[in-house]
Design a protein around this motif. Structure first.
Motif, PDB file in Angstrom:
ATOM      1  N   GLU A   1       4.641  14.447  -8.803  1.00  0.00           N
ATOM      2  CA  GLU A   1       5.854  15.276  -8.762  1.00  0.00           C
ATOM      3  C   GLU A   1       6.484  15.409 -10.145  1.00  0.00           C
ATOM      4  O   GLU A   1       6.953  16.471 -10.520  1.00  0.00           O
ATOM      5  N   GLU A   2       6.527  14.319 -10.909  1.00  0.00           N
ATOM      6  CA  GLU A   2       7.162  14.346 -12.225  1.00  0.00           C
ATOM      7  C   GLU A   2       6.277  15.014 -13.278  1.00  0.00           C
ATOM      8  O   GLU A   2       6.776  15.615 -14.212  1.00  0.00           O
TER       9      GLU A   2
ATOM     10  N   LEU B   1       2.028   7.073  -6.757  1.00  0.00           N
ATOM     11  CA  LEU B   1       1.112   8.169  -7.057  1.00  0.00           C
ATOM     12  C   LEU B   1       1.777   9.523  -6.806  1.00  0.00           C
ATOM     13  O   LEU B   1       1.680  10.434  -7.634  1.00  0.00           O
ATOM     14  N   GLN B   2       2.489   9.643  -5.698  1.00  0.00           N
ATOM     15  CA  GLN B   2       3.208  10.883  -5.397  1.00  0.00           C
ATOM     16  C   GLN B   2       4.268  11.188  -6.455  1.00  0.00           C
ATOM     17  O   GLN B   2       4.427  12.329  -6.875  1.00  0.00           O
TER      18      GLN B   2
ATOM     19  N   ARG C   1      13.110  15.921  -4.193  1.00  0.00           N
ATOM     20  CA  ARG C   1      11.973  15.141  -3.699  1.00  0.00           C
ATOM     21  C   ARG C   1      11.737  13.914  -4.579  1.00  0.00           C
ATOM     22  O   ARG C   1      11.451  12.829  -4.079  1.00  0.00           O
ATOM     23  N   VAL C   2      11.876  14.077  -5.892  1.00  0.00           N
ATOM     24  CA  VAL C   2      11.720  12.959  -6.823  1.00  0.00           C
ATOM     25  C   VAL C   2      12.778  11.890  -6.530  1.00  0.00           C
ATOM     26  O   VAL C   2      12.484  10.697  -6.495  1.00  0.00           O
ATOM     27  N   GLY C   3      14.006  12.328  -6.284  1.00  0.00           N
ATOM     28  CA  GLY C   3      15.080  11.389  -5.948  1.00  0.00           C
ATOM     29  C   GLY C   3      14.802  10.639  -4.658  1.00  0.00           C
ATOM     30  O   GLY C   3      15.026   9.418  -4.572  1.00  0.00           O
ATOM     31  N   THR C   4      14.298  11.348  -3.670  1.00  0.00           N
ATOM     32  CA  THR C   4      13.960  10.714  -2.386  1.00  0.00           C
ATOM     33  C   THR C   4      12.852   9.686  -2.568  1.00  0.00           C
ATOM     34  O   THR C   4      12.916   8.590  -2.016  1.00  0.00           O
ATOM     35  N   LEU C   5      11.844  10.049  -3.355  1.00  0.00           N
ATOM     36  CA  LEU C   5      10.737   9.117  -3.610  1.00  0.00           C
ATOM     37  C   LEU C   5      11.224   7.868  -4.337  1.00  0.00           C
ATOM     38  O   LEU C   5      10.838   6.747  -3.991  1.00  0.00           O
TER      39      LEU C   5
ATOM     40  N   GLU D   1       0.836  -1.209   0.000  1.00  0.00           N
ATOM     41  CA  GLU D   1       0.000   0.000   0.000  1.00  0.00           C
ATOM     42  C   GLU D   1       0.868   1.256   0.000  1.00  0.00           C
ATOM     43  O   GLU D   1       0.578   2.218  -0.709  1.00  0.00           O
ATOM     44  N   ARG D   2       1.933   1.252   0.785  1.00  0.00           N
ATOM     45  CA  ARG D   2       2.846   2.399   0.841  1.00  0.00           C
ATOM     46  C   ARG D   2       3.516   2.609  -0.520  1.00  0.00           C
ATOM     47  O   ARG D   2       3.696   3.735  -0.973  1.00  0.00           O
ATOM     48  N   LEU D   3       3.874   1.523  -1.180  1.00  0.00           N
ATOM     49  CA  LEU D   3       4.489   1.594  -2.503  1.00  0.00           C
ATOM     50  C   LEU D   3       3.520   2.221  -3.511  1.00  0.00           C
ATOM     51  O   LEU D   3       3.928   3.049  -4.334  1.00  0.00           O
TER      52      LEU D   3
END
Length: 171
Positions: free
Chosen positions: A89-90, A84-85, A131-135, A77-79
């Motif tokens: 972001e992208e 989606l995030q 943020r994209v890199g962190t995700l 679920e977290r994945l």
């Protein structure tokens, strides 16, 4: 929860009163946590009647297989949330308040006329590459954890056959 699960993991059929004494808390606090664990099928109980007082005493057992199953479900679920995030972001140019009140995409920023609805500051375009890199990093770690947990063979639940009582109808 963690200390309680540690106490339950040591043995089977542990009295809730003994758990409360070991954790130095009330029986009601222990029961509250146990009921929350029971909702997720992480514990099972048996009850026996106290012959002196007439009350029921519950004995609890932690179910390891359900814990693995729940962990796998939560990670999946977290994945999904992270995917989606990442797509948001992208796929969007992001704007944010300098005071960190709000963060939104280009369309929402236009609707707000590029002003923060809370503090009236001008929204500025953000560089969301970090943020994209962190995700992506977190998604990679979760992918590995899901793959590892998926390899663990979960035991099948026993099939419980119920007896069907037949009603006799007199005419």
């Amino acid at each position: 929860v963690v200390p309680l699960v540690a106490k339950l993991g040591e043995r089977e059929n542990v009295s809730e009163f003994k758990i409360a004494v070991k954790l130095k808390c009330t029986v009601n606090e222990v029961r509250s946590v146990l009921y929350k664990l029971q909702v997720n099928n992480l514990v099972i109980f048996t009850r026996k009647k106290d012959k002196k007082k007439g009350w029921y005493i519950y004995f609890w057992t932690f179910v390891d297989a359900k814990a693995d199953e729940l962990a796998l479900k939560n990670k999946k679920e977290r994945l999904d949330v992270l995917k989606l995030q990442l797509s948001k972001e992208e796929g969007n140019i992001m704007f944010g308040c300098p005071r960190k009140c709000i963060r939104c995409g280009f369309e929402n920023a236009m609707e707000l006329q590029f002003k923060c609805p809370e503090c009236e500051s001008v929204l500025a375009q953000e560089d969301n590459s970090k943020r994209v890199g962190t995700l992506r990093k977190e998604m990679g770690e979760l992918d590995q954890q899901v793959a590892t947990l998926s390899l663990v063979e979960l035991p099948e639940e026993p099939v419980v056959k119920k007896k069907v009582a037949k009603k006799i109808v007199k005419v």
